[in-house]
Design an enzyme around this catalytic site. Structure first.
Site, PDB file in Angstrom:
ATOM      1  NE  ARG A  41     106.282 -92.076  98.731  1.00 54.55           N
ATOM      2  CZ  ARG A  41     105.760 -93.155  99.327  1.00 54.55           C
ATOM      3  NH1 ARG A  41     104.458 -93.162  99.643  1.00 54.55           N
ATOM      4  NH2 ARG A  41     106.505 -94.199  99.581  1.00 54.55           N
ATOM      5  NE  ARG A  68     108.362 -65.471 104.991  1.00 55.27           N
ATOM      6  CZ  ARG A  68     108.203 -65.201 103.714  1.00 55.27           C
ATOM      7  NH1 ARG A  68     107.007 -65.301 103.151  1.00 55.27           N
ATOM      8  NH2 ARG A  68     109.231 -64.813 102.988  1.00 55.27           N
ATOM      9  CB  ALA A  80     113.658 -64.629  99.230  1.00 54.12           C
ATOM     10  CG  LEU A  82     106.509 -66.652  94.865  1.00 54.38           C
ATOM     11  CD1 LEU A  82     105.020 -66.479  94.597  1.00 54.38           C
ATOM     12  CD2 LEU A  82     106.807 -68.054  95.369  1.00 54.38           C
ATOM     13  CD  GLU A  97     111.216 -60.864  94.910  1.00 57.49           C
ATOM     14  OE1 GLU A  97     111.002 -60.174  95.941  1.00 57.49           O
ATOM     15  OE2 GLU A  97     110.301 -61.288  94.185  1.00 57.49           O
ATOM     16  CD  GLU A 101     111.333 -59.373  99.634  1.00 58.39           C
ATOM     17  OE1 GLU A 101     110.278 -60.001  99.526  1.00 58.39           O
ATOM     18  OE2 GLU A 101     112.363 -59.851 100.165  1.00 58.39           O
ATOM     19  N   PRO A 119     112.219 -81.877 100.205  1.00 56.15           N
ATOM     20  CG  PRO A 119     114.136 -83.175  99.978  1.00 56.15           C
ATOM     21  CD  PRO A 119     113.630 -81.932 100.633  1.00 56.15           C
ATOM     22  CD  GLU A 124     109.983 -73.072  97.947  1.00 56.81           C
ATOM     23  OE1 GLU A 124     110.206 -71.853  97.926  1.00 56.81           O
ATOM     24  OE2 GLU A 124     109.578 -73.680  98.953  1.00 56.81           O
ATOM     25  CD  GLU A 150     106.660 -57.946  99.831  1.00 59.74           C
ATOM     26  OE1 GLU A 150     106.136 -57.011  99.178  1.00 59.74           O
ATOM     27  OE2 GLU A 150     107.301 -58.862  99.296  1.00 59.74           O
TER      28      GLU A 150
END
Length: 203
Positions: A41, A68, A80, A82, A97, A101, A119, A124, A150
């Site tokens: 996997r 993105r 948002a 990390l 954030e 942002e 998943p 994540e 940004e």
């Protein structure tokens, strides 16, 4: 059966790192399956993220637009980022954030929804918070320097019901934004009274 996700870990008999980058790494785990078979996997190891549905007193949600590159799109998203600051709680990261942002802070925080983004290909996890009782941070107190994607991000306030319509019409695609908008709209029917506290543990 009880309809609730639960932790589970099948035996990993071998693991190999395929790639390591700035944020993610890609590994192949050889996992023992039912029937005593094994299967490989591949997945991306990710530090996790936080996101914020920030609602003002007019029931408008704060959205930012960001480029993105993998999607080759400008996407409307929630503030948002990390989970990459050691010792920082999830809600502290979300507040950071929101400030960095979108230039806002909030007095009232709740856990809105927990997501596992994809998943089958990554571990994540994203916790999406609901932030209310907002106020803008004065320019003199803002010390964050925007870089890369940004730079020049627009910030828009969108009525929550309109954001729901746009998500269902395929105009908003970012997964935590869609999930957060729909979850906030659903929770609003009960005045947000059933939401978990901001420091609720992750399952």
């Amino acid at each position: 059966m009880r309809i609730e996700d639960v932790p589970e870990s099948w035996e990993v008999v071998a693991s190999q790192q395929r790639f390591k980058g700035h944020v993610i790494e890609v590994v192949t785990d050889t996992v023992r399956m039912p029937g005593d078979e094994v299967a490989d996997r591949d997945y991306a190891v990710h530090p996790g993220s936080v996101a914020v549905v920030a609602l003002d007193d007019r029931d408008r949600v704060l959205l930012i637009r960001q480029y993105r590159h993998p999607a080759r799109r400008l996407l409307w998203e929630l503030p948002a980022g990390l989970r990459d600051v050691e010792g920082e709680s999830l809600v502290e990261g979300a507040a950071r954030e929101l400030a960095e942002e979108a230039g806002h802070r909030a007095a009232t925080w709740h856990t809105l929804i927990d997501l596992i983004t994809s998943p089958g290909m990554t571990n994540e996890r994203i916790r999406v918070f609901l932030a209310r009782d907002l106020e803008p941070i004065p320019e003199a107190e803002r010390d964050f320097v925007h870089r890369h994607e940004e730079i020049g991000m627009p910030v828009e306030w969108v009525p929550l019901a309109d954001a729901v319509r746009r998500a269902l019409a395929g105009m908003i695609h970012n997964s935590p934004a869609v999930a957060g908008i729909l979850a906030a709209y659903a929770a609003s029917a009960e005045g947000y009274a059933t939401l978990r506290p901001a420091d609720a543990p992750e399952a």
